[in-house]
Design an enzyme around this catalytic site. Structure first.
Site, short mmCIF file in Angstrom:
data_model
loop_
_atom_site.label_atom_id
_atom_site.label_comp_id
_atom_site.label_asym_id
_atom_site.label_seq_id
_atom_site.Cartn_x
_atom_site.Cartn_y
_atom_site.Cartn_z
N ARG A 48 0.83 -1.23 0.09
CA ARG A 48 -0.01 -0.02 -0.04
C ARG A 48 0.98 1.21 -0.03
O ARG A 48 2.01 1.29 0.76
CB ARG A 48 -0.94 0.12 1.24
CG ARG A 48 -2.02 1.21 1.20
CD ARG A 48 -3.10 1.08 2.22
NE ARG A 48 -3.76 0.07 2.46
CZ ARG A 48 -4.72 -0.08 3.30
NH1 ARG A 48 -5.20 0.82 4.08
NH2 ARG A 48 -5.59 -1.36 3.08
N SER A 144 -8.30 0.69 0.46
CA SER A 144 -9.39 0.97 1.10
C SER A 144 -9.78 2.21 1.53
O SER A 144 -10.20 2.83 0.35
CB SER A 144 -8.69 0.24 2.68
OG SER A 144 -9.76 -0.04 3.55
N ASP A 304 -17.09 1.90 3.75
CA ASP A 304 -15.86 2.55 3.29
C ASP A 304 -15.76 2.22 1.89
O ASP A 304 -16.45 1.54 1.25
CB ASP A 304 -14.72 2.08 4.08
CG ASP A 304 -13.88 0.85 3.95
OD1 ASP A 304 -14.93 0.08 3.63
OD2 ASP A 304 -12.91 0.37 4.39
N ASP A 306 -13.80 0.54 -0.19
CA ASP A 306 -13.79 -0.96 -0.77
C ASP A 306 -14.64 -1.77 -0.07
O ASP A 306 -14.84 -3.04 -0.19
CB ASP A 306 -12.48 -1.58 -0.73
CG ASP A 306 -11.90 -1.72 0.74
OD1 ASP A 306 -12.44 -0.94 1.59
OD2 ASP A 306 -11.15 -2.95 1.00
N ASP A 308 -15.31 -3.04 2.86
CA ASP A 308 -15.20 -4.10 3.89
C ASP A 308 -15.42 -3.75 5.39
O ASP A 308 -15.39 -4.63 6.20
CB ASP A 308 -13.65 -4.72 3.78
CG ASP A 308 -12.60 -3.63 4.02
OD1 ASP A 308 -12.94 -2.68 3.94
OD2 ASP A 308 -11.71 -4.20 4.02
N ARG A 309 -15.65 -2.46 5.52
CA ARG A 309 -16.01 -2.04 6.92
C ARG A 309 -17.41 -1.03 6.83
O ARG A 309 -17.78 -0.80 5.68
CB ARG A 309 -14.92 -0.84 7.18
CG ARG A 309 -13.69 -1.10 7.22
CD ARG A 309 -12.52 -0.17 7.58
NE ARG A 309 -11.16 -0.53 7.23
CZ ARG A 309 -10.29 -0.94 8.29
NH1 ARG A 309 -10.79 -0.89 9.46
NH2 ARG A 309 -9.27 -1.19 8.06
N THR A 381 -4.21 -7.25 15.94
CA THR A 381 -4.83 -6.41 15.46
C THR A 381 -4.92 -6.87 13.88
O THR A 381 -3.97 -7.08 13.56
CB THR A 381 -4.31 -4.91 15.40
OG1 THR A 381 -4.38 -4.77 16.88
CG2 THR A 381 -5.35 -4.06 14.75
N LYS A 419 -13.29 -9.12 7.22
CA LYS A 419 -14.19 -8.28 7.42
C LYS A 419 -15.28 -7.90 6.24
O LYS A 419 -14.88 -7.87 5.10
CB LYS A 419 -13.56 -6.81 7.79
CG LYS A 419 -12.62 -6.28 7.15
CD LYS A 419 -11.96 -4.97 7.81
CE LYS A 419 -10.80 -4.40 7.06
NZ LYS A 419 -9.76 -5.17 6.96
#
Length: 593
Positions: A48, A144, A304, A306, A308-309, A381, A419
């Protein structure tokens, strides 16, 4: 000059060659050093970074090199790669389609089948696709919720989970061993090769069928979902979630959500959200303005870019909007799933079900698990850990009802062991129908849960730090700035009882003082257990220039004998912690607020 020559000899693409040549003509040595002086590292989060020319940026060269390394790794370690192939998806950011095509070309050049999405898809669909199509790996091109200048490259392994160590190191080794661009890997292979197939739209339909069968409360009971006058407003934050969320609502029998027109379709400029993270303060401003135009709108659901949240905001009785924290949403989902499991299994053994969350998420669920008798587990995490741990528990015969992280990431079914903002969105939509039909609300449900299990106030935030040596200095001081050159243990009037340092592997809660959770020398993460029962975790981000802190006061016998105002006590502790441990002014840390 040697680095410039190395890049120009490698890069066949006019756009990025011209970028480097322009910097040379300008004499911008600092920018050239930044772009060419080091190589973008491949980790468990994949890649990223900023889009641009150079070894340290996201571009067609570095993406092809990463794909070559991944391909070489799979060829070596997975003999079935030419049968299963790979799934590739991408979001709506700049260069995402081009990066996906060059990735596909690398695998096609080695006669490996590729399922390449013909248009943008949510990240969870790639995780699902790997499992559903029985692929050996998956790649999602996305950054993301990062700013618009960034892009990324996320890798899933054959079980549909994000990769964990040591796989990332094995891929990195192969990337370094395959720096020269493979001449057969040309993007036109995506159109000409018979091995390249489009999984859409069948894959999306299969995904919607799967989540409907697994998480729909009303389908499980053979009932029609109640129709309610209150409406749901949905924003995709200029991302890729709308079509999938709309399809999910239709599959579940829910009324179509009101789309936030300005944000509902992919736009790489993110014109109304310069930092498109639904968690950020003010991120739902446009959605709230949209909801205000409807007298019946009561709930805002946001994913968000993409998808996934997922987060929610609910209109309160006084007309204000309340956005729930990631931990509050996690608590509501956990309680709902537990209620439904108990209703479906009145004589069931709760020790055979589990919920999992990350080390920085609220320990409220741990307290509930101790009381209700189900299994609780904690991971590092990131969903690479949550997903893989959930699948490992299921292999042991434990049904994982739920996994989450406080950064609004929720896994409500292991159909997608990652997620998933789409399934979380439709879960919230269906729960809204259930609550509003009974004249309740998300706020009231949360209050009920807290009345039953206790309150767990949390305070999470971060500082920006663009100077890695400063971060090192901060953590070194925390380890050596205390009494007799040891860890700092005094924080204003608060005293630290136990310390867990996952950078060094030190954990005073263990008999041998060795941490149980995996240790990483490449990242920083220290958790402080205070004598009054409060917890604070300080960590660095793996994808952003942030120093994050997560503070909470879980319900326990310790916390019950202290302040009658737990939120105020936690706020006092956080104030002392920031001032004495982080020292933002002395260290030049930037407050994002």
């Amino acid at each position: 000059q040697a680095l410039v020559d190395e890049w120009l000899a490698l890069d066949p693409h006019e756009e990025t060659r011209a970028e480097i040549q322009a910097l040379v003509e300008k004499g911008d040595v600092e920018e050239l050093q930044k772009r060419l002086g080091k190589r973008m590292a491949f980790g468990t989060a994949g890649l990223r970074g900023r889009i641009g020319a150079g070894f340290n940026c996201m571009n067609l060269v570095t993406v092809q090199q990463a794909s070559q390394g991944l391909c070489a790794c799979l060829e070596e370690c997975d003999p079935s790669i030419r049968e299963g192939g790979v799934m590739i998806g991408y979001d709506g950011r700049y260069k995402s389609r081009a990066f996906a095509c060059i990735t596909a070309a690398v695998f096609l050049s080695r006669d490996i089948p590729v399922w390449l999405a013909s248009h943008v898809v949510p990240t969870p669909l790639v995780a699902f696709g790997v499992r559903h199509l029985k692929c050996r790996a998956g790649i999602m091109v996305t950054a993301s919720h990062n700013p618009k200048a960034d892009n990324g490259y996320k890798v899933y392994w054959n079980q549909g989970c994000q990769i964990v160590s040591p796989i990332d190191r094995q891929i990195e080794e192969k990337i370094l061993a395959n720096q020269a661009l493979w001449p057969a890997a040309v993007a036109t292979l995506c159109e000409s090769s018979s091995l390249c197939k489009d999984p859409l739209p069948e894959l999306l339909e299969s995904y919607l069928d799967a989540i409907y069968g697994k998480i729909s409360h009303y389908k499980a009971r053979g009932l029609a979902v109640p129709q309610i006058p209150q409406q749901v407003v949905y924003t995709a934050m200029h991302g890729v979630g709308y079509e999938s969320v709309k399809g999910a609502f239709a599959k579940f029998g829910l009324a179509e959500p009101i789309p936030v027109a300005e944000q509902v379709y992919p736009n790489p400029e993110f014109p109304t959200a310069s930092f498109p993270n639904p968690e950020e303060r003010g991120a739902l401003r446009v959605a709230t303005e949209c909801a205000a135009k409807s007298s019946t709108a009561r709930l805002i659901i946001a994913t968000d870019p993409d998808a996934d949240r997922c987060t929610i905001s609910e209109k309160q009785a006084d007309g204000t909007w309340r956005q729930f924290t990631g931990d509050q949403i996690g608590l509501i989902i956990a309680d709902t799933l537990l209620r439904r499991w108990r209703a479906a299994h009145p004589d069931g053994d709760a020790s055979k079900i589990a919920m999992v969350n990350s080390a920085v998420s609220s320990k409220h669920i741990r307290s509930i698990a101790a009381r209700e008798g189900f299994m609780y587990d904690e991971t590092l995490t990131g969903f690479k850990w949550l997903g893989s741990r959930s699948l490992a528990l299921e292999e042991q015969g434990i049904e994982v009802l739920f996994a989450y992280e406080e950064a609004i990431g929720y896994m409500i079914t292991t159909i997608v062991p990652d997620k998933d903002g789409v399934s979380a969105s439709v879960f919230m939509g269906e729960l809204a129908a259930e609550l509003y039909t009974t004249n309740s609300s998300f706020a009231e449900r949360l209050a009920e849960i807290e009345a039953k299990y206790g309150v767990c106030p949390t305070l999470n935030s971060y500082y920006l730090c663009y100077d890695p040596p400063t971060i090192t200095r901060i953590f070194d001081r925390l380890r050596t700035g205390g009494a007799e050159g040891g860890y700092m243990r005094e924080c204003g009037p608060f005293r630290v009882e136990h310390i867990r340092d996952l950078h060094t592997g030190y954990d005073t809660m263990q008999p041998d003082e060795k941490a149980v959770l995996p240790v990483s020398a490449s990242s920083e993460m220290i958790t402080y257990h205070f004598e009054d029962g409060c917890l604070i975790t300080l960590r660095t981000s793996g994808t952003e220039p942030k120093v994050k802190y997560y503070c909470q006061r879980p319900p326990s016998e310790k916390t019950l004998v202290h302040s009658q105002d737990p939120a105020a006590e936690l706020a006092h502790l956080v104030e002392c912690f920031v001032r004495e441990f982080l020292q933002p002014e002395q260290n030049g840390l930037q407050n994002p607020l």
